[in-house]
Every structure is written in C-alpha cells, then in structure tokens.
Scaffold this active site. Sequence first.
Site, mmCIF file in Angstrom:
data_model
loop_
_atom_site.group_PDB
_atom_site.id
_atom_site.type_symbol
_atom_site.label_atom_id
_atom_site.label_comp_id
_atom_site.label_asym_id
_atom_site.label_seq_id
_atom_site.Cartn_x
_atom_site.Cartn_y
_atom_site.Cartn_z
ATOM 1 N N LYS A 169 -54.329 14.689 2.227
ATOM 2 C CA LYS A 169 -55.855 13.577 1.978
ATOM 3 C C LYS A 169 -56.685 15.169 1.009
ATOM 4 O O LYS A 169 -57.305 14.989 2.592
ATOM 5 C CB LYS A 169 -56.124 12.795 2.418
ATOM 6 C CG LYS A 169 -57.546 12.009 2.029
ATOM 7 C CD LYS A 169 -58.268 11.474 2.676
ATOM 8 C CE LYS A 169 -58.921 12.408 3.186
ATOM 9 N NZ LYS A 169 -60.337 12.969 1.992
ATOM 10 N N GLY A 220 -61.561 21.970 8.097
ATOM 11 C CA GLY A 220 -63.017 21.626 7.282
ATOM 12 C C GLY A 220 -64.570 22.127 8.483
ATOM 13 O O GLY A 220 -63.550 22.600 8.736
ATOM 14 N N SER A 221 -64.897 20.765 8.504
ATOM 15 C CA SER A 221 -66.066 21.282 8.713
ATOM 16 C C SER A 221 -66.097 20.977 10.288
ATOM 17 O O SER A 221 -65.433 20.150 10.830
ATOM 18 C CB SER A 221 -67.132 21.030 8.380
ATOM 19 O OG SER A 221 -67.588 20.141 8.410
ATOM 20 N N THR A 222 -67.115 21.619 11.792
ATOM 21 C CA THR A 222 -66.826 21.786 13.206
ATOM 22 C C THR A 222 -67.128 19.999 13.317
ATOM 23 O O THR A 222 -66.363 19.669 14.102
ATOM 24 C CB THR A 222 -67.693 22.406 13.427
ATOM 25 O OG1 THR A 222 -67.146 23.916 13.318
ATOM 26 C CG2 THR A 222 -67.309 22.973 15.029
ATOM 27 N N ALA A 223 -67.956 19.559 12.559
ATOM 28 C CA ALA A 223 -68.656 18.473 12.383
ATOM 29 C C ALA A 223 -67.631 17.006 12.285
ATOM 30 O O ALA A 223 -67.789 16.555 13.206
ATOM 31 C CB ALA A 223 -70.092 18.173 12.265
ATOM 32 N N THR A 224 -67.020 17.694 11.515
ATOM 33 C CA THR A 224 -65.712 16.662 11.016
ATOM 34 C C THR A 224 -64.651 16.523 12.207
ATOM 35 O O THR A 224 -64.676 15.660 11.913
ATOM 36 C CB THR A 224 -65.388 16.703 9.677
ATOM 37 O OG1 THR A 224 -66.410 16.650 8.923
ATOM 38 C CG2 THR A 224 -64.612 15.638 9.486
ATOM 39 N N GLY A 225 -64.383 17.860 12.483
ATOM 40 C CA GLY A 225 -63.571 17.914 13.737
ATOM 41 C C GLY A 225 -63.433 17.253 14.260
ATOM 42 O O GLY A 225 -62.982 17.135 14.858
ATOM 43 N N GLU A 242 -58.172 23.180 11.973
ATOM 44 C CA GLU A 242 -58.921 25.155 11.339
ATOM 45 C C GLU A 242 -60.130 24.554 10.988
ATOM 46 O O GLU A 242 -60.590 24.210 9.899
ATOM 47 C CB GLU A 242 -57.587 25.021 10.588
ATOM 48 C CG GLU A 242 -56.798 25.213 10.826
ATOM 49 C CD GLU A 242 -56.596 26.979 11.322
ATOM 50 O OE1 GLU A 242 -57.539 27.189 11.558
ATOM 51 O OE2 GLU A 242 -55.352 27.029 11.388
ATOM 52 N N CYS A 276 -63.737 30.257 4.785
ATOM 53 C CA CYS A 276 -64.248 30.311 6.343
ATOM 54 C C CYS A 276 -63.861 31.028 7.548
ATOM 55 O O CYS A 276 -64.728 31.291 8.239
ATOM 56 C CB CYS A 276 -62.739 29.398 7.455
ATOM 57 S SG CYS A 276 -61.309 29.806 6.662
ATOM 58 N N GLU A 372 -73.343 28.350 9.606
ATOM 59 C CA GLU A 372 -72.748 29.082 8.508
ATOM 60 C C GLU A 372 -72.981 28.868 7.068
ATOM 61 O O GLU A 372 -72.949 27.184 6.911
ATOM 62 C CB GLU A 372 -71.622 28.051 8.789
ATOM 63 C CG GLU A 372 -69.764 28.718 8.399
ATOM 64 C CD GLU A 372 -68.571 27.325 7.865
ATOM 65 O OE1 GLU A 372 -69.209 26.300 8.184
ATOM 66 O OE2 GLU A 372 -67.747 28.403 7.414
HETATM 67 P P1 NAD Z 1 -65.485 18.795 5.788
HETATM 68 O O1 NAD Z 1 -65.304 18.951 6.945
HETATM 69 O O2 NAD Z 1 -66.363 17.793 5.122
HETATM 70 O O3 NAD Z 1 -64.431 17.553 4.939
HETATM 71 C C1 NAD Z 1 -63.289 18.242 5.240
HETATM 72 C C2 NAD Z 1 -61.789 16.783 4.564
HETATM 73 O O4 NAD Z 1 -62.265 16.033 6.081
HETATM 74 C C3 NAD Z 1 -62.549 15.820 3.080
HETATM 75 O O5 NAD Z 1 -61.175 15.901 2.809
HETATM 76 C C4 NAD Z 1 -63.194 14.524 3.789
HETATM 77 O O6 NAD Z 1 -63.182 14.366 2.574
HETATM 78 C C5 NAD Z 1 -62.194 14.820 5.327
HETATM 79 N N1 NAD Z 1 -63.089 13.441 6.225
HETATM 80 C C6 NAD Z 1 -64.600 13.336 6.263
HETATM 81 N N2 NAD Z 1 -64.399 12.591 6.826
HETATM 82 C C7 NAD Z 1 -63.459 12.716 8.332
HETATM 83 C C8 NAD Z 1 -63.662 11.553 9.074
HETATM 84 N N3 NAD Z 1 -64.571 10.629 10.043
HETATM 85 N N4 NAD Z 1 -61.805 12.026 9.406
HETATM 86 C C9 NAD Z 1 -61.140 12.531 8.413
HETATM 87 N N5 NAD Z 1 -61.453 13.623 7.524
HETATM 88 C C10 NAD Z 1 -62.844 13.279 7.331
HETATM 89 O O7 NAD Z 1 -65.492 19.916 5.288
HETATM 90 P P2 NAD Z 1 -65.724 20.475 4.006
HETATM 91 O O8 NAD Z 1 -67.622 20.573 4.212
HETATM 92 O O9 NAD Z 1 -64.886 19.924 2.717
HETATM 93 O O10 NAD Z 1 -64.981 21.914 4.274
HETATM 94 C C11 NAD Z 1 -66.152 23.101 4.541
HETATM 95 C C12 NAD Z 1 -65.919 23.700 5.888
HETATM 96 O O11 NAD Z 1 -64.331 23.283 6.332
HETATM 97 C C13 NAD Z 1 -66.453 25.088 6.315
HETATM 98 O O12 NAD Z 1 -66.868 24.645 7.461
HETATM 99 C C14 NAD Z 1 -65.066 25.957 6.072
HETATM 100 O O13 NAD Z 1 -65.405 26.791 7.432
HETATM 101 C C15 NAD Z 1 -64.339 24.651 6.622
HETATM 102 N N6 NAD Z 1 -63.175 25.654 6.616
HETATM 103 C C16 NAD Z 1 -62.271 26.370 7.821
HETATM 104 C C17 NAD Z 1 -61.132 26.509 7.523
HETATM 105 C C18 NAD Z 1 -60.430 27.469 8.549
HETATM 106 O O14 NAD Z 1 -58.928 27.368 8.473
HETATM 107 N N7 NAD Z 1 -60.760 27.725 9.293
HETATM 108 C C19 NAD Z 1 -60.877 26.633 6.302
HETATM 109 C C20 NAD Z 1 -61.079 26.611 5.421
HETATM 110 C C21 NAD Z 1 -62.705 25.960 5.380
#
Ligand code: NAD
Length: 472
Positions: A169, A220-225, A242, A276, A372
């Site tokens: 996704k 993705g973001s730490t909050a969603t992680g 990640e 990131c 960030e």
């Molecule tokens: P995000 O967390 O907003 O979204 C990431 C993904 O999660 C999207 O596909 C989104 O639709 C999905 N998502 C949303 N809610 C969800 C839920 N409740 N459960 C599961 N999935 C859900 O992140 P973003 O704003 O798209 O990306 C930017 C962030 O990603 C930054 O914090 C960046 O540092 C991080 N990032 C980390 C790495 C790494 O390797 N550590 C690499 C690239 C980006």
Amino acid sequence: MDHEFKLLIDGELVAGTDQFDVVNPATGQAFARCAKADAAQFEQAVAAAKRAFPVWAAESIEHRAMLVNHLADGLEARAGEFASLLTSEQGKPLDQAMYEVTASVHTLRAFAKMRLETVTLHDAGGNTVIEHRTPLGVVAAIMPWNFPIILLMNKLGPALVTGNTMVAKPAPTTPLTSLLFGEICQHVLPPGVVNIICDQNELGSLLTSHPDIAKVAFTGSTATGKKVMASAADGVKRVTLELGGNDAAIVLDDVDARQVARKVYGGAMANAGQICVAIKRAYVPEAMYDDFCDELALMANAAIVDDGSKQGTQIGPVQNKMQFDKVKALLADARVNGTILAGGEPLDRPGYFIPPTIVRDISDDAPLVREEQFGPVLPVMRYTDIADVIARANNSEYGLGGTVWGRDLERATNVAKQIDSGTVWVNQYLAIDPTIPFRGSKQSGIGGELGQAGLHEYTQAHIVNAIAFADV
Ligand code: NAD
C-alpha cells in the site's frame, strides 16, 4: 493524464470501487486519478496473497530470485516513464527521480543475489542441530511519500526472494509509481504473489490488524509507526518499523569550513530535505561558525528551485500541502527564535515551493532543532566542547543516522561511535547500499531493511534438532 492507474489484485489489474485525485506538488493541481480500494477489495487482496503463498514458498529460491530479476528488467526497460511519473507525483527533480528508479533496479538485483543459508549448530554423537529459515506468509508493505518506489523495493525484494507473498500500500499522495510497477508484476509473477492497493489513509489499520497478515513492513512517521506496533501486537505480528529521524551533522575543528559546508548543504537539501536521513541540524565549532553559515547561505541563494520536470532544477517542491504547512509553521518560529540567512519565505507561485533556508543563532530547544522538519530548512548551531556536542546530538528521541566531518579519521570515527543512532557516516552522507543493513535506534525504528539482516527479517529462524532413531 491518459493512463488508467489500476489496482493489482490476484493477478488482475482492476479499477477501484472509487477514484481520487493525485496532485502534482509543483502546480498544486490534480494531474491524474488513482483507483481506490474499498474494504472488500482489500479482503480480496489479502485472500489472494494467502492463496498464492504455499505454492510460491515451495518454489526454489533460484526460481523466485529469477522472477525478481525479471521485475528489475521490467522496471529498467521503463525507467524513463517511471522517473517522469515520479517527478509528477512526488516533485523531485527528474535526475533525482531517475536515480531513485535506477537504485530500485539495483536493489531488486542485489536481493536476487542473496541466499538463505542453513547453519549447522551442532553435529556430534549422532545429534544434528540445524537452523534454517522459512518464510512468514503474507507481508503487508506500507510506504511513505518521500521515496515511493525504492521503499517498496526494499520490502518487495527480500519478501519475494525468501518466499513470502505481499499486499503493498503506497502513500495516498504518491500511489501512481507503485501502480505502474503493478503492471510489471502482473506480467512477471503468478497471480496473488504481489497485490497493490491504494487508499486515502483508510486501509493502513486494516492491514496491520488483519489475522492473515504475518508481518508488517512499515516506513513512515514515528507517530504512525507507534499505531502500527500497537495494532500488530494483538496477533504478535512481526514488524519492521523504519521511522523518522533528526540526524545531526557534527563538524570537527580540523576541516575547511567552506568545503564541509558545501557537503552538509547537499546532505540537508537533497529531495528538498524530505529524506529520513537528511542532515536536519548541524553543529559547528565556534571558530568556524560564521564562515560555515556564510557558505551555506551562498549555496542556498544560488539554488535553482523550480518544477522538477524542468531541466536544471535542483530543488523541487515539498511533496504535499500538509507538509508544506508544517514547514511554513517551523519557518515562522525560526523567524522569531533564530536568524534566517537565506530563504525563509515560500515562493510566491502555485505549488508547494520553499527555497533552501539556512537558520543560525537558534537554540537547541527550538522546534526546528528538536522536531523532524522534513523540508529544505537547516538550523546551524555552534559548539566549543566535543563531549558536550555529542550529548546535544544524542539528546533526541530519534536515532536514525548522522554524520561526522573530520580530517583526522580516527578521531572522527571515535566521535561517530558515540552517536546513538543506527548509522553514522564519516565524511560522507547517504551512503545507502542494498548490501548494507539500515536500521534505526530509539524511536527511529525496530528491525531493519537491506543487507543479509534485512533478508532475514522476512523469515522465521527454524531449529531442527535430530538424533538417529536407533538412539531413541
Ligand atoms: P506517515 O506515517 O504519515 O504515512 C506512512 C504510510 O502509513 C502511508 O502509506 C499512510 O497511508 C499509512 N498509514 C496512515 N495511517 C496508518 C495506520 N493507522 N496504520 C498503518 N498505516 C497507516 O508518513 P509520511 O508522512 O508518508 O512519511 C514521512 C515520514 O516517513 C517521515 O517521518 C520520515 O522520516 C519517515 N521515513 C522514514 C524512513 C526510514 O527508513 N526510517 C524512510 C523514509 C521516510
């Protein structure tokens, strides 16, 4: 755009039950429509991946690796098309988009070369103990919007080579390159091995909680992680997270300030700072602080900020309106709490353009330094004591990357070892390679991607401990 972007479910390219607009961040206008999956299509995708799993897992690793190489061939053959679409949906300049596509090809090929070894742990007195690795089942891959295509390959390559099937996704604002890749998957792979579905943030939590998903590979973001981890807990699913970073660059006092400033600028501003592991804060010795800041400002003022599809553009727009607003709020704060040397105001044109911005004389507790920023804005702080600056670099909930710059390699390496993060680069930045593991410490993640360790993340270590029947 004429192309009809479809979901990939059970080997078929299918329309969604709905569609949504995809916006080009360089114009702020929709340029394409994307198929959107509903909960029923999501269930079909998971069911297809589950059905495909036993047959795919039973194939030889050589066969699976061959098909992963065929995916790489398909991507390589259409690299120009992918790069141009990536620039349209993500905003990055065309040369950086082409780099992401070719690095994606390279990543698939690197995983196709890797193999799982069976290790003999004990072999004596008629007792043999082996550890081998088995696939997990259906993997959910969830991607962010900054590197939509390579972050898919970082997951898809190892998942497929080791015998898993996948439901992927992409992020809602950058779904199209993933769907285009679905067209290649449809030609190359048996039905159900890879399924690609799109949403507007509705399906993530369904994926992470579904009983038939064995592992969630999330970037993705730490909050969603944190939500992903909580949701996966119920089924004790494997997770790779990640997450975000706030990487510090520490400049040591034995380098040429202006030479290193030019490098640090590159590490902070590539992909408009939306990496990131971008350099997100710089610490510079007091004695070279002014020269360092002035050189950064020279670089920033000379930058060509424009639509990524235009030849010569160095910095494209921020990817989406929400991120644009977030970076604007950090700039407003920096105007009050620091001194802006270059940039500082969004460009007065359509699209989400923020010019490279250098902020000096800002304290460590300002939001721009603590959070960030994920945009082309670099705060620069001074230091006098090396132990103190290491503590300041480590004073963050994040621990993803970092850089140290020094002529004395032993001293620089010694400083690097004291930075609490997954990776620290010395005298270079962004040296990411599919054969080298990449992972975050603290709230930057759990588990890792890439390398043999990244391959193992898609497997269960399995012990078989046997003695001859005669010894029973
Ligand atoms: P995000 O967390 O907003 O979204 C990431 C993904 O999660 C999207 O596909 C989104 O639709 C999905 N998502 C949303 N809610 C969800 C839920 N409740 N459960 C599961 N999935 C859900 O992140 P973003 O704003 O798209 O990306 C930017 C962030 O990603 C930054 O914090 C960046 O540092 C991080 N990032 C980390 C790495 C790494 O390797 N550590 C690499 C690239 C980006």
